[in-house]
Design a protein around this motif. Structure first.
Motif, mmCIF file in Angstrom:
data_model
loop_
_atom_site.group_PDB
_atom_site.id
_atom_site.type_symbol
_atom_site.label_atom_id
_atom_site.label_comp_id
_atom_site.label_asym_id
_atom_site.label_seq_id
_atom_site.Cartn_x
_atom_site.Cartn_y
_atom_site.Cartn_z
ATOM 1 N N ARG A 101 30.915 -14.976 -43.378
ATOM 2 C CA ARG A 101 29.919 -15.639 -42.535
ATOM 3 C C ARG A 101 29.912 -15.100 -41.102
ATOM 4 O O ARG A 101 28.949 -15.291 -40.364
ATOM 5 N N LEU A 102 30.976 -14.424 -40.719
ATOM 6 C CA LEU A 102 31.112 -13.989 -39.326
ATOM 7 C C LEU A 102 30.763 -12.523 -39.114
ATOM 8 O O LEU A 102 30.909 -12.013 -38.004
ATOM 9 N N LEU A 103 30.285 -11.833 -40.148
ATOM 10 C CA LEU A 103 30.078 -10.390 -40.040
ATOM 11 C C LEU A 103 29.091 -10.008 -38.949
ATOM 12 O O LEU A 103 29.236 -8.978 -38.287
ATOM 13 N N ASP A 104 28.060 -10.819 -38.744
ATOM 14 C CA ASP A 104 27.017 -10.463 -37.781
ATOM 15 C C ASP A 104 27.501 -10.514 -36.342
ATOM 16 O O ASP A 104 26.775 -10.107 -35.430
ATOM 17 N N GLN A 105 28.714 -11.023 -36.121
ATOM 18 C CA GLN A 105 29.211 -11.157 -34.751
ATOM 19 C C GLN A 105 29.787 -9.846 -34.212
ATOM 20 O O GLN A 105 30.154 -9.773 -33.043
ATOM 21 N N VAL A 106 29.878 -8.823 -35.051
ATOM 22 C CA VAL A 106 30.544 -7.584 -34.645
ATOM 23 C C VAL A 106 29.673 -6.390 -34.991
ATOM 24 O O VAL A 106 29.118 -6.310 -36.083
ATOM 25 N N GLU A 107 29.550 -5.460 -34.048
ATOM 26 C CA GLU A 107 28.879 -4.193 -34.297
ATOM 27 C C GLU A 107 29.944 -3.148 -34.604
ATOM 28 O O GLU A 107 30.944 -3.033 -33.911
ATOM 29 N N ASP A 108 29.682 -2.358 -35.630
ATOM 30 C CA ASP A 108 30.706 -1.465 -36.156
ATOM 31 C C ASP A 108 30.108 -0.086 -36.392
ATOM 32 O O ASP A 108 28.992 0.041 -36.894
ATOM 33 N N ALA A 109 30.861 0.961 -36.015
ATOM 34 C CA ALA A 109 30.422 2.333 -36.251
ATOM 35 C C ALA A 109 31.655 3.199 -36.433
ATOM 36 O O ALA A 109 32.720 2.902 -35.893
ATOM 37 N N PRO A 110 31.548 4.289 -37.197
ATOM 38 C CA PRO A 110 32.705 5.178 -37.368
ATOM 39 C C PRO A 110 33.040 5.901 -36.072
ATOM 40 O O PRO A 110 32.151 6.288 -35.312
ATOM 41 N N ASP A 111 34.317 6.071 -35.835
ATOM 42 C CA ASP A 111 34.802 6.785 -34.657
ATOM 43 C C ASP A 111 35.164 8.208 -35.095
ATOM 44 O O ASP A 111 36.211 8.449 -35.685
ATOM 45 N N THR A 112 34.281 9.141 -34.798
ATOM 46 C CA THR A 112 34.481 10.531 -35.228
ATOM 47 C C THR A 112 34.862 11.439 -34.072
ATOM 48 O O THR A 112 34.839 12.665 -34.200
ATOM 49 N N ARG A 113 35.236 10.873 -32.941
ATOM 50 C CA ARG A 113 35.511 11.697 -31.763
ATOM 51 C C ARG A 113 36.752 12.565 -31.946
ATOM 52 O O ARG A 113 36.782 13.714 -31.519
ATOM 53 N N GLY A 114 37.785 12.019 -32.556
ATOM 54 C CA GLY A 114 39.033 12.771 -32.672
ATOM 55 C C GLY A 114 39.214 13.500 -33.994
ATOM 56 O O GLY A 114 40.160 14.262 -34.151
#
Length: 561
Positions: free
Chosen positions: A175-188
């Protein structure tokens, strides 16, 4: 004496991505989730609110349409969130804080506190082992893990799709998924690479698939606990094998030919998974008696002592490989060595730099390192350390002198943390333990087999390949089970592991082994997997807890006996 940063650097992901520390499998599993979600990469998160029990409770109460009755019992809700949903550090203290929600669903990584939910590279090690497993078994294992842990999430809409088969804890987190924005970290980029023991990776991938075959039968929370124990168990086996393998590779000055993908004798398709002619197979003798002062416990102590005594040689080999890797980088920078097409050297390529072709460059490079280290050491008010001075007088080549100096100055530090890491991976003195140790100071360690870990291994052992669902369950004799554990994992119960600290058993040893076998049978009876139709040995069988028929895929949940 404080060492320069370049001298202290130890971690080398091409050996193991783990930064040897105490590991909590809840946090390792949480770290694995983000890599499953982003094809091996870590995640970058943007959260709308801070992590605290109060924040989670407030969010639930702000949406009464989610759950009925929560608003009338806030105190109960707070206790439930804290004890059932959250992995809490410093519990009960003023500094109590949330590390992350319990790893009941894949997206719990979105609510982790990075400072308190560190996996120290163990999640990446698991992912790399699965990614490089042979015969596509690792790819299938990753797909099955993703399907299980990310159940209830619609990939198209990116929103929760509540499934009636999910438990209340998992539904609450979804139920709480919409509270967080998520993206892959490909910098390193991704560290690591193929594991040094490809057979261990194959075995991990095969066991993950076998365990997840029980998804329709085992409650989700139980399956999560099973998976944590299985992953921890395999990480422990892999690093116990590295204690034996890496020093041998350094001594050989190259990789072992039998460890190549096409030459590895471990067969990922065999039900018993024989280790074949692998020269680096490990043998672990387990105490099933539960009595620390028994004769069988002394044998298990000897077995544990054999493996842990390999740590100093492993530290030296690790240092040697790490510093040769730095040497390779320097040769590339100065145009003395071509950079490999894949942009990184393998352990095999690094170890070959010990050969005569690079002797002159090696002596110059490490001679400078030794001189700088000795100069820093001599700056201390007390003068040069006597141990350091004695090492310089041995007349060793500069490379070996440098490694011996590092081992003398930093070896005890790394040995302590490697022991701590292995203890945690084998769940020392905890449910699911493969290792026990008394509470008194300097009490010896001994290998054991806790009932929870045994139950996980039994669920895998009773599966047979075949049928429309790939596997079906079947009974097996006790002697077949003992052979299975010995050949698949190196776990010895009714005999001593030859070559791993033991020779031929004596009369007293044989008596202890018979008692250990009886204790094992009693343990099987206690957890409901044992059936004895008569005194005949061939009628003493291990029975599946969940019966899946081979013909037509008929599935029936069996009760524990």
């Amino acid at each position: 004496m404080p060492l320069a940063k370049r001298d202290k650097e130890f971690r080398l992901p091409k050996i193991s991505t783990i930064d040897f520390k105490h590991l909590e499998m809840d946090r390792v599993l949480t770290g694995l989730f983000q890599r499953l979600a982003h094809n091996g990469a870590q995640s970058r998160l943007t959260r709308k609110w801070d992590l605290s029990v109060k924040t989670f409770v407030d969010e639930f109460l702000d949406h009464p349409e989610w759950f009925s009755g929560f608003g009338e019992h806030r105190d109960i809700l707070e206790r439930w969130v804290e004890t059932h949903l959250m992995d809490v550090v410093n519990r009960g203290k003023p500094t109590q804080t949330i590390a992350a929600p319990r790893p009941l669903h894949g997206f719990t990584y979105r609510f982790r506190n990075p400072k308190h939910s560190r996996d120290y590279g163990a999640a990446q090690q698991l992912y790399e082992m699965l990614a490089y497993a042979r015969h596509a078994s690792g790819r299938h294992a990753i797909e099955h893990l993703t399907g299980f842990f990310f159940q209830g999430h619609n990939k198209t809409t990116g929103r929760a799709q509540i499934d009636s088969s999910l438990d209340i804890e998992t539904i609450a987190l979804l139920r709480l998924l919409d509270q967080v924005e998520d993206a892959p970290d490909t910098r390193g980029g991704r560290e690591g690479g193929p594991p040094l023991c490809i057979g261990a990776a194959d075995l991990l991938a095969e066991d993950v698939q076998r365990l997840l075959f029980y998804r329709p039968f085992i409650p989700r929370s139980v399956m999560v606990d099973y998976m944590k124990l299985l992953l921890s168990f395999h990480l422990a086996l892999y690093h116990l094998r590295l204690l034996k393998l890496l020093p041998a590779m350094v001594k050989r000055q190259s990789a072992e030919p039998v460890c190549a993908d096409s030459a590895c004798p471990m067969n990922p398709k065999a039900d018993t998974y024989p280790q074949g002619d692998c020269p680096y197979q490990i043998g672990i003798f387990l105490d099933l008696s539960g009595h620390p002062d028994s004769a069988v416990a002394k044998l298990a102590e000897r077995s544990a002592d054999t493996h842990y005594r390999r740590i100093p040689a492993f530290v030296r080999a690790y240092f040697a490989t790490k510093k040769l890797d730095e040497f390779a980088t320097d040769l590339v920078r100065r145009g003395k060595l071509l950079k490999p097409p894949r942009d990184d050297f393998t352990v095999d390529e690094v170890l070959r730099l010990q050969g005569s072709d690079y002797a002159s460059e090696r002596e110059k490079f490490f001679g400078q390192r030794v001189s700088a280290l000795l100069e820093d050491n001599a700056k201390d008010d007390e003068g040069m350390d006597p141990e350091v001075a004695s090492l310089t007088e041995l007349g060793l080549p500069e490379f070996e002198t440098y490694i011996e100096l590092l081992v003398a100055l930093r070896g005890p530090f790394h040995r302590r943390y490697i022991i701590e890491c292995l203890d945690s991976l084998m769940q020392k003195n905890r449910p699911g333990a493969m290792l026990a140790q008394g509470r008194t100071r300097n009490a010896p360690r001994r290998f054991v087999l806790d009932s929870r870990l045994l139950e996980v291994l039994l669920q895998i052992a009773v599966l047979r390949q075949g049928g429309p669902h790939r596997y079906y369950t079947g009974e097996m004799r006790v002697d077949e089970l003992l052979t299975y554990l010995r050949e698949r994992y190196g776990l010895h119960i009714d005999r001593l592991p030859a070559g791993d600290g033991f020779g031929e058993p004596g009369i007293d040893d044989r008596q202890a082994l018979r008692g250990n076998l009886q204790a094992f049978i009693e343990r099987l009876r206690e957890i409901g997997f044992y059936r004895n139709l008569s005194d005949a040995y061939v009628t003493q069988t291990v029975t599946p807890r969940y019966r899946i028929d081979r013909v037509g895929g008929t599935e029936q949940q069996g009760a524990a006996r």
